[in-house]
Design a protein around this motif. Structure first.
Motif, short mmCIF file in Angstrom:
data_model
loop_
_atom_site.label_atom_id
_atom_site.label_comp_id
_atom_site.label_asym_id
_atom_site.label_seq_id
_atom_site.Cartn_x
_atom_site.Cartn_y
_atom_site.Cartn_z
N GLN A 310 36.92 38.60 31.87
CA GLN A 310 36.28 39.15 33.28
C GLN A 310 35.75 38.07 34.16
N ARG A 311 35.13 37.07 33.62
CA ARG A 311 34.56 35.91 34.20
C ARG A 311 35.60 35.03 34.78
N CYS A 312 36.55 34.99 34.15
CA CYS A 312 37.80 34.04 34.57
C CYS A 312 38.47 34.78 35.61
N ALA A 313 38.73 35.71 35.46
CA ALA A 313 39.44 36.80 36.48
C ALA A 313 38.77 36.68 37.85
N GLU A 314 37.26 36.66 37.81
CA GLU A 314 36.56 36.71 38.87
C GLU A 314 36.69 35.37 39.80
N GLN A 315 37.28 34.26 39.14
CA GLN A 315 37.69 32.87 39.69
C GLN A 315 39.20 32.89 39.85
N ASN A 316 39.75 34.04 39.61
CA ASN A 316 41.21 34.17 39.87
C ASN A 316 42.22 33.41 38.88
N ILE A 317 41.46 33.29 37.68
CA ILE A 317 42.24 32.91 36.39
C ILE A 317 42.63 34.09 35.42
N LEU A 318 43.70 34.37 35.39
CA LEU A 318 44.06 35.52 34.42
C LEU A 318 44.30 35.07 32.89
N LEU A 319 43.92 35.70 32.00
CA LEU A 319 43.96 35.34 30.52
C LEU A 319 44.52 36.80 29.89
N ARG A 320 45.00 36.69 28.62
CA ARG A 320 45.51 37.85 28.23
C ARG A 320 44.28 38.15 27.03
N PHE A 322 43.42 40.42 23.87
CA PHE A 322 44.23 41.11 22.66
C PHE A 322 43.16 42.09 21.76
N GLY A 323 41.85 42.37 22.20
CA GLY A 323 40.82 43.00 21.68
C GLY A 323 41.10 44.22 20.72
N ASP A 324 42.45 44.87 21.37
CA ASP A 324 42.82 46.34 20.68
C ASP A 324 43.36 45.77 19.26
N SER A 325 44.20 44.64 19.18
CA SER A 325 44.76 44.47 18.01
C SER A 325 44.35 43.33 17.41
N LEU A 326 43.77 42.50 17.75
CA LEU A 326 43.23 41.29 17.48
C LEU A 326 41.66 40.95 17.96
N PRO A 327 40.73 41.62 17.41
CA PRO A 327 39.50 41.76 17.85
C PRO A 327 38.73 40.26 18.33
N GLY A 328 38.20 40.24 19.31
CA GLY A 328 37.76 38.93 19.92
C GLY A 328 38.77 38.14 20.42
N CYS A 329 40.05 38.37 20.31
CA CYS A 329 40.98 37.08 20.49
C CYS A 329 41.71 37.26 22.02
N ILE A 330 41.84 36.16 22.64
CA ILE A 330 42.50 35.86 23.90
C ILE A 330 43.61 35.06 23.70
N ARG A 331 44.65 35.15 24.49
CA ARG A 331 45.70 34.49 24.25
C ARG A 331 46.02 33.54 25.79
N ILE A 332 46.02 32.44 25.73
CA ILE A 332 46.02 31.47 26.74
C ILE A 332 47.21 30.94 26.86
N SER A 333 48.00 30.91 27.82
CA SER A 333 49.38 30.55 28.34
C SER A 333 48.87 29.05 29.12
N VAL A 334 49.73 28.07 28.62
CA VAL A 334 49.37 26.62 29.23
C VAL A 334 50.18 26.72 30.59
N GLY A 335 49.47 26.45 31.43
CA GLY A 335 49.69 26.05 32.89
C GLY A 335 49.96 24.61 33.24
N SER A 336 50.00 24.15 34.73
CA SER A 336 49.98 22.89 35.08
C SER A 336 48.61 22.35 34.68
N ARG A 337 48.66 20.93 34.64
CA ARG A 337 47.41 20.26 34.47
C ARG A 337 46.25 20.67 35.61
N SER A 338 46.53 20.78 36.63
CA SER A 338 45.54 21.30 37.83
C SER A 338 45.08 22.60 37.39
N ASP A 339 46.15 23.69 37.10
CA ASP A 339 45.99 25.05 36.43
C ASP A 339 44.68 24.84 35.38
#
Length: 355
Positions: A310-320, A322-339
């Motif tokens: 949620q905090r990252c979304a407030e800064q326009n950064i979207l992460l995935r 997976f709390g329902d299937s993997l408690p406490g887990c986030i999947r982070i896609s690799v973006g450009s260096r600036s991203d």
């Protein structure tokens, strides 16, 4: 028994759609097309004409790219369409089932449900970096398990399936179940493609896509490779004119040598950024674990992961999340260096606010 005989009988008997013939430099009065095209078209092929039922030049180029004979490959609208075609071809509604590890790509289960097929899922091994439990997959099969899907590297864990384990699965399934290996992320890891096994294992099907390493997700182009008889059967199920002319032409351009070299360089950069991100994020005080990955993403376990998302979304950064299937887990896609730098800056703000 051939693995083809495990497909639905009515699909085995299906004959592919026979379209109007397409011959270069002819007057086409055989396909109910308009003789006029718009001035806005900027394509090598006119848009008033239907595309090829199956784009032969593109099929040849993709077969060369993925390393299989042309007759063993079917071009699809992304690998997602291939999953749908395979399940519809093999699974009788209300009778057969599809087996896969969990967590994994949800579309295997989704398309099985659409077809009315059953779904069986076997947990991966979190203590072993979410490795696929091949022995458990083998034991979970039933007499009506027509398909076993494995994603390597797996989504969302980034874990590859070692070749020895795949061979064990293929041997166990033989003429009872087809094994479908989804290689959407293969270019980002160390394992070689299982395409080279197609000649030896007629129950093997391999999925590939242009969405990830080549950066063509918007074109919706992928492929399924298998024995020629299975490809012929799947082609009969696939809608005619499946790929639009603009898609065919842009993908043909993307497969030129200079574009492939450019894409390969991008893959190297993404792998380097993946490891930089994994190291930096692993040093955050609220991060419990960062798993290794051979994909263009990685999995992280965090304290209060939902809040971080949620905090990252407030800064326009979207992460995935997976709390329902993997408690406490986030999947982070690799973006450009600036991203990626923006993500690290957002996490630094969360750390500062908590101190």
């Amino acid at each position: 028994m051939s693995i083809m005989q495990r497909a639905r009988p009515e699909i085995q008997a299906l004959v592919a759609y026979s379209a109007a013939a397409q011959v270069t430099d002819t007057i086409r009065l055989n396909a109910n097309e308009s003789p006029h095209t718009t001035n806005s078209s900027d394509y090598r092929r006119p848009l008033n004409r239907y595309p090829e039922v199956r784009p032969q030049n593109l099929q040849t180029a993709l077969a060369a790219r993925f390393g299989c004979p042309t007759e063993q490959l079917l071009v699809t609208r992304g690998s997602s369409e291939a999953i749908d075609l395979i399940i519809r071809a093999f699974c009788n509604a209300g009778v057969d089932n599809v087996l896969s590890p969990s967590p994994s790509f949800e579309m295997y289960r989704h398309y099985a449900l659409v077809q009315g097929a059953g779904t069986l899922q076997v947990p991966t091994l979190p203590e072993d970096d979410f490795a696929v439990d091949v022995d458990a997959l083998i034991d979970a099969r039933t007499s009506t398990t027509k398909l076993v899907f494995v994603c390597s590297p797996n989504n969302p864990t980034g874990t590859p399936l070692p070749r020895a384990q795949l061979l064990k699965l293929l041997e166990a399934c033989r003429d009872q179940s087809a094994v479908v290996v989804d290689e959407a992320y293969i270019e980002f890891g160390q394992e070689t493609s299982s395409m080279e096994l197609l000649q030896q294992w007629p129950n093997l099907l391999v999925l590939r896509t242009l969405s990830k390493a080549l950066g063509f997700a918007g074109a919706r182009c992928g492929a399924v490779a298998a024995s020629p008889d299975i490809i012929e059967m799947l082609s009969a199920v696939q809608a005619p004119y499946a790929l639009a002319t603009p898609v065919v032409e842009c993908v043909e351009d993307a497969l030129q040598e200079d574009q492939i070299r450019r894409a390969d360089q991008f893959v190297k950069e993404i792998v380097g950024e993946r490891e930089r991100l994994r190291k930096a994020i692993g040093e955050c005080p609220f991060v419990q674990k960062v798993w290794p990955s051979e994909a263009n993403f990685f999995l992280v376990k965090m304290d209060d992961a939902a809040s971080v998302v949620q905090r990252c979304a407030e800064q326009n950064i979207l992460l995935r999340y997976f709390g329902d299937s993997l408690p406490g887990c986030i999947r982070i896609s690799v973006g450009s260096r600036s991203d990626n730098d923006r993500l690290l800056a957002a996490l630094a703000i969360i750390i500062e606010d908590a101190s």
